[in-house]
Design an enzyme around this catalytic site. Structure first.
Site, PDB file in Angstrom:
ATOM      1  N   ASP A   1       0.830  -1.198   0.000  1.00 47.38           N
ATOM      2  CA  ASP A   1       0.000   0.000   0.000  1.00 47.38           C
ATOM      3  C   ASP A   1       0.866   1.250   0.000  1.00 47.38           C
ATOM      4  O   ASP A   1       2.091   1.173   0.161  1.00 47.38           O
ATOM      5  CB  ASP A   1      -0.936   0.006   1.213  1.00 47.38           C
ATOM      6  CG  ASP A   1      -0.258  -0.462   2.498  1.00 47.38           C
ATOM      7  OD1 ASP A   1       0.957  -0.227   2.646  1.00 47.38           O
ATOM      8  OD2 ASP A   1      -0.931  -1.060   3.345  1.00 47.38           O
TER       9      ASP A   1
ATOM     10  N   ASN B   1      -7.510  -3.060  14.385  1.00 48.86           N
ATOM     11  CA  ASN B   1      -8.903  -3.329  14.031  1.00 48.86           C
ATOM     12  C   ASN B   1      -9.024  -4.481  13.037  1.00 48.86           C
ATOM     13  O   ASN B   1     -10.085  -4.715  12.473  1.00 48.86           O
ATOM     14  CB  ASN B   1      -9.570  -2.071  13.468  1.00 48.86           C
ATOM     15  CG  ASN B   1      -8.902  -1.569  12.192  1.00 48.86           C
ATOM     16  OD1 ASN B   1      -7.936  -2.156  11.711  1.00 48.86           O
ATOM     17  ND2 ASN B   1      -9.419  -0.476  11.651  1.00 48.86           N
TER      18      ASN B   1
ATOM     19  N   HIS C   1      -7.211  -4.815  10.216  1.00 45.00           N
ATOM     20  CA  HIS C   1      -6.974  -4.518   8.803  1.00 45.00           C
ATOM     21  C   HIS C   1      -5.722  -5.231   8.299  1.00 45.00           C
ATOM     22  O   HIS C   1      -4.727  -5.383   9.006  1.00 45.00           O
ATOM     23  CB  HIS C   1      -6.925  -3.010   8.544  1.00 45.00           C
ATOM     24  CG  HIS C   1      -5.739  -2.281   9.108  1.00 45.00           C
ATOM     25  ND1 HIS C   1      -4.486  -2.355   8.567  1.00 45.00           N
ATOM     26  CD2 HIS C   1      -5.632  -1.424  10.157  1.00 45.00           C
ATOM     27  CE1 HIS C   1      -3.656  -1.576   9.233  1.00 45.00           C
ATOM     28  NE2 HIS C   1      -4.324  -1.012  10.223  1.00 45.00           N
TER      29      HIS C   1
ATOM     30  N   GLU D   1      -9.675  -1.871   5.514  1.00 41.21           N
ATOM     31  CA  GLU D   1     -10.316  -1.610   6.792  1.00 41.21           C
ATOM     32  C   GLU D   1     -11.536  -2.510   6.979  1.00 41.21           C
ATOM     33  O   GLU D   1     -12.019  -3.130   6.016  1.00 41.21           O
ATOM     34  CB  GLU D   1     -10.738  -0.137   6.863  1.00 41.21           C
ATOM     35  CG  GLU D   1      -9.607   0.854   6.675  1.00 41.21           C
ATOM     36  CD  GLU D   1      -8.710   0.983   7.907  1.00 41.21           C
ATOM     37  OE1 GLU D   1      -8.840   0.166   8.840  1.00 41.21           O
ATOM     38  OE2 GLU D   1      -7.870   1.907   7.945  1.00 41.21           O
TER      39      GLU D   1
END
Length: 238
Positions: A63, A132, A134, A139
């Site tokens: 990314d 979380n 990801h 996400e």
């Protein structure tokens, strides 16, 4: 799925480096997927100590932020260059990143997918995991068959990454990320994680239901996954 625990983050990183070394020794022209963040840093440290020949290895980053100026040291391109390319002795330009400066970002995302296919796919993808759940910047709520695309960063992710910036307001709000489907196309996955703050999400990802609410749970769908944790990160596993 193979899950290994080690006594410390350094030992977990070293064990991950052994997996990468085996891949490169078996195929000196291997295509590797590189993650950034704090989780894989001990792995890259250990790989640098091995002194392995990476001159034939090519790679793809997971990314990149959108909106940082070219050459910004906080960009993932700069991190990959300093922590991976230079330290491992790879050829300059041998690790590709999404073109986040392109005028047409959707076209750039499609071109990144094509570049991975043209390289023959990723042999081994190195991964971390967010608090979380990801994977890369996928996400919660991301489709499990998603491909490379522009993504809005969750506030929790931005807060976690604020330590790399002078203020939370400087953290970009958007990125381009490989999709979960793109990640699952890799022939082998290697997840490295450490710290008690990752224990709950590791347990959800590895032993909970497969759900977009925890993107990393998609690891359960892959036929060849190695997970290496320090004891703190493994504490929530049954």
């Amino acid at each position: 799925m193979k899950v290994l625990t080690r006594e410390s983050r350094e030992a977990a990183g070293a064990a991950g480096a052994v997996v990468v070394r085996a891949c490169v020794q078996a195929n000196p022209d291997a295509v590797l997927g590189f993650a950034t963040g704090s989780s894989p840093l001990p792995l890259y440290d250990a790989l640098a100590d091995f002194g392995l020949d990476f001159s034939g290895v090519r790679g793809f980053a997971l990314d990149e932020y959108i909106g940082l100026p070219p050459g910004d040291p906080r960009s993932y391109g700069a991190v990959i260059d300093s922590e991976v390319v230079q330290r491992l002795g790879m050829r300059p330009g041998s690790v590709l990143l999404p073109d986040v400066a392109a005028g047409d970002l959707e076209a750039a995302a499609r071109e990144y997918e094509q570049a991975i296919r043209d390289a023959g796919g990723v042999d081994l993808q190195i991964l971390g995991i967010g608090h979380n759940g990801h994977l890369a910047f996928n996400e919660p709520g991301a489709a499990l068959d998603s491909r490379t695309r522009v993504e809005q960063l969750a506030e929790r992710t931005r807060r976690a990454n604020a330590r790399f910036f002078d203020s939370p307001d400087q953290v970009p709000t958007r990125c381009m990320t490989q999709g979960i489907g793109t990640i699952l196309d890799a022939r082998q996955l290697l997840l490295v994680a450490h710290g008690a703050d990752k224990a709950d999400i590791i347990a959800r990802a590895l032993q909970g239901p497969v759900t977009p609410d925890c993107p990393a749970s998609a690891l359960q769908l892959h036929p060849r996954v190695t997970v290496i944790l320090d004891q703190a990160a493994a504490a929530g596993l049954r």
